[in-house]
Design an enzyme around this catalytic site. Structure first.
Site, PDB file in Angstrom:
ATOM      1  CE1 TYR A  15      27.689  28.103   2.215  1.00 33.94           C
ATOM      2  CE2 TYR A  15      27.911  26.746   0.243  1.00 33.94           C
ATOM      3  CZ  TYR A  15      27.152  27.587   1.054  1.00 33.94           C
ATOM      4  OH  TYR A  15      25.871  27.892   0.696  1.00 33.94           O
TER       5      TYR A  15
ATOM      6  CE  LYS B 237      24.664  -2.432 -13.380  1.00 33.25           C
ATOM      7  NZ  LYS B 237      25.232  -3.596 -12.671  1.00 33.25           N
TER       8      LYS B 237
HETATM    9  C1  LIG Z   1      26.292  -4.059 -13.464  1.00 36.02           C
HETATM   10  C2  LIG Z   1      26.441  -5.496 -13.824  1.00 36.02           C
HETATM   11  C3  LIG Z   1      27.072  -5.864 -15.028  1.00 36.02           C
HETATM   12  C4  LIG Z   1      27.821  -4.871 -15.889  1.00 36.02           C
HETATM   13  O1  LIG Z   1      29.070  -4.633 -15.280  1.00 36.02           O
HETATM   14  P1  LIG Z   1      30.166  -3.636 -15.876  1.00 36.02           P
HETATM   15  O2  LIG Z   1      31.305  -3.746 -14.926  1.00 36.02           O
HETATM   16  O3  LIG Z   1      29.550  -2.280 -15.862  1.00 36.02           O
HETATM   17  O4  LIG Z   1      30.499  -4.089 -17.241  1.00 36.02           O
HETATM   18  C5  LIG Z   1      27.040  -7.210 -15.386  1.00 36.02           C
HETATM   19  N1  LIG Z   1      26.465  -8.135 -14.580  1.00 36.02           N
HETATM   20  C6  LIG Z   1      25.897  -7.822 -13.399  1.00 36.02           C
HETATM   21  C7  LIG Z   1      25.295  -8.892 -12.557  1.00 36.02           C
HETATM   22  C8  LIG Z   1      25.874  -6.492 -12.968  1.00 36.02           C
HETATM   23  O5  LIG Z   1      25.308  -6.187 -11.794  1.00 36.02           O
END
Ligand SMILES: *Cc1c(COP(=O)(O)O)cnc(C)c1O
Length: 347
Positions: free
Chosen positions: A244, A35
Site C-alpha cells: 500500500y 489481567k
Molecule cells: C498492571 C498492574 C500491575 C502489574 O504491573 P507490571 O508493570 O506489569 O508488573 C500491578 N499493579 C497494578 C495496580 C496494575 O495496574
C-alpha cells in the site's frame, strides 16, 4: 490462509515468578498479575501453572477476569480486582469470591450497601492520579470503618521502571504516611517496584510484565515466540514497488517474501519499514507497509527462503520489537491477535 504460531513457554513464566520472588525477603509474598488475559497470553493456562508453582494471590483488572480464573483456580487462591467494586458487579464479586480493591468513597458505599460482609481491599492514590482513595477521603474512611479490616491496601508507582525518578521516593513517602499505624497487609510494588529494593516491598509484591518476559525485568526468561509462514515469494525488477502506498521501491533486483500476519494480528502498522523478521538467524527488513493480514519482507540476501520466519524470538524480544514500533512490550503482548495457533509448552 495458514496462520502464524505463537509459542508460549509456561515454564519460563514459572521461572520468572520464582526469580522475582527471590528478590524480596521470604516474609514478602509474591503474587501474580494476570489481567487482560494474562497480558494476552492466556489467563486460565497461566493462572493454573502459577498456582501449581506456589502463587497464592492473583490480581485482575475486572470482575469478569476474576470469574474466568476462578473457574480453574478453585476456591483456594485469593483474587483481587483492581477496578474495585463497580456498579452492577456485586453478585459476580460475591459468587466468585473476588476481593474488590475499593477505589473511592463511592465504591465503599456501594460495597456496604450490597455485600457488607464480603471481604474488600483498598487502593490508595499516592501520586499517579489514576485510581484510588485520595488522602483526605482515606482519612475519613479510616475514621468511619476502623472496625472493618481491609484484606490488603495497595498503591501503584507511576515511574518504577526508572530507578532514578524522584516520584518513586515521593510515592513511597505518601504510602508510608497514609498507612502509618494501620494493622493491615500492604502492597506497593509491581515488577518495577520489586527492582527498586526492599523498602518498596512491604508485605506483598504483584508483578505482571516481568512474569511474561518484559522490561524492566532485564534478566527475565523470554516467554513468547512468534513464527509466521511464508505464503509466497516474488521477484521484483528495479523501480518496482511493494505494498500500500508503494512506499518501498526496489533499488536492485529484489526478492520479497509475503508472510501471513498483519496489523489485525497485533503487528502494528508503526512497524512498517522499521522492524525486521528473522530467517533462522538472518534479519530481513519489513518492506513497505504492514497490511491487515500480510507482511512483506525483503529476503533478497537469503540463499534459501524458509517456510517460516520469526518475528518474536531470542534475537528479537518483545521489547526490541516494541522499540521499532514506538511502543512498549506490554502493548506488543496484549495486542497479539486471536488468529495465531497458540502452542503452550512445558505445562
Ligand atoms: C498492571 C498492574 C500491575 C502489574 O504491573 P507490571 O508493570 O506489569 O508488573 C500491578 N499493579 C497494578 C495496580 C496494575 O495496574
Amino acid at each position: 490462509m495458514s496462520n502464524g504460531t505463537l509459542t508460549i513457554d509456561l515454564d519460563a513464566i514459572k521461572l520468572n515468578w520464582q526469580a522475582l520472588n527471590k528478590m524480596s525477603a521470604d516474609t514478602v509474598e509474591t503474587a501474580a498479575v494476570v489481567k487482560a488475559n494474562a497480558y494476552g497470553l492466556g489467563d486460565k493456562k497461566i493462572a493454573t501453572k502459577l498456582a501449581a508453582a506456589g502463587v497464592r494471590t492473583f490480581f485482575v483488572a475486572s470482575a469478569e477476569e476474576g470469574q474466568s480464573i476462578r473457574e480453574v483456580l478453585g476456591q483456594g487462591p485469593k483474587i483481587f480486582v483492581f477496578s474495585g467494586h463497580m456498579a452492577g458487579k456485586s453478585s459476580i464479586l460475591e459468587q466468585n469470591n473476588l476481593i474488590p480493591l475499593l477505589n473511592s468513597p463511592e465504591q465503599n458505599i456501594r460495597h456496604r450497601e450490597t455485600i457488607p460482609k464480603h471481604p474488600f481491599g483498598l487502593q490508595l492514590d499516592t501520586g499517579m492520579n489514576r485510581l484510588g482513595f485520595e488522602r483526605a477521603d482515606f482519612s475519613e474512611f479510616i475514621e468511619l470503618y476502623s472496625e472493618k479490616k481491609p484484606e490488603l491496601i495497595i498503591s501503584h508507582l507511576a515511574c518504577a521502571d526508572d530507578k532514578a525518578h524522584v516520584q518513586n521516593a515521593s510515592q513511597l513517602k505518601a504510602f508510608l504516611e497514609m498507612t502509618s499505624g494501620l494493622d493491615c497487609p500492604l502492597s506497593l510494588s509491581a515488577t518495577g517496584g520489586i527492582l527498586l529494593g526492599e523498602k518498596y516491598h512491604f508485605d506483598l509484591c504483584r508483578p505482571g510484565i516481568g512474569l511474561y518476559g518484559g522490561l524492566p525485568f532485564r534478566e527475565a526468561n523470554s516467554v513468547v515466540k512468534l513464527s509466521l509462514p511464508v505464503i509466497q515469494t516474488r521477484a521484483l525488477a528495479p523501480e518496482e514497488t511493494v505494498g500500500y502506498g508503494a512506499t518501498w521501491i526496489a533499488h536492485r533486483p529484489s526478492l520479497i517474501a509475503t508472510l501471513s500476519a498483519g496489523y489485525a494480528d497485533g503487528l502494528i502498522r508503526a512497524m512498517s519499514g522499521r522492524a525486521v523478521v528473522y530467517a533462522g538467524g538472518e534479519p530481513c527488513p519489513i518492506a513497505g507497509r504492514v497490511s491487515m493480514d500480510l507482511l512483506t519482507v525483503d529476503v533478497t540476501h537469503l540463499t534459501n527462503i524458509p517456510d517460516r520466519m520469526e518475528i518474536l524470538c531470542d534475537l528479537q524480544t518483545i521489547d526490541q520489537l516494541s522499540d521499532e514500533a514506538g511502543t512498549i512490550g506490554y502493548e506488543i503482548l496484549t495486542s497479539l491477535g486471536n488468529r495465531y495457533q497458540r502452542d503452550y509448552t512445558n505445562f
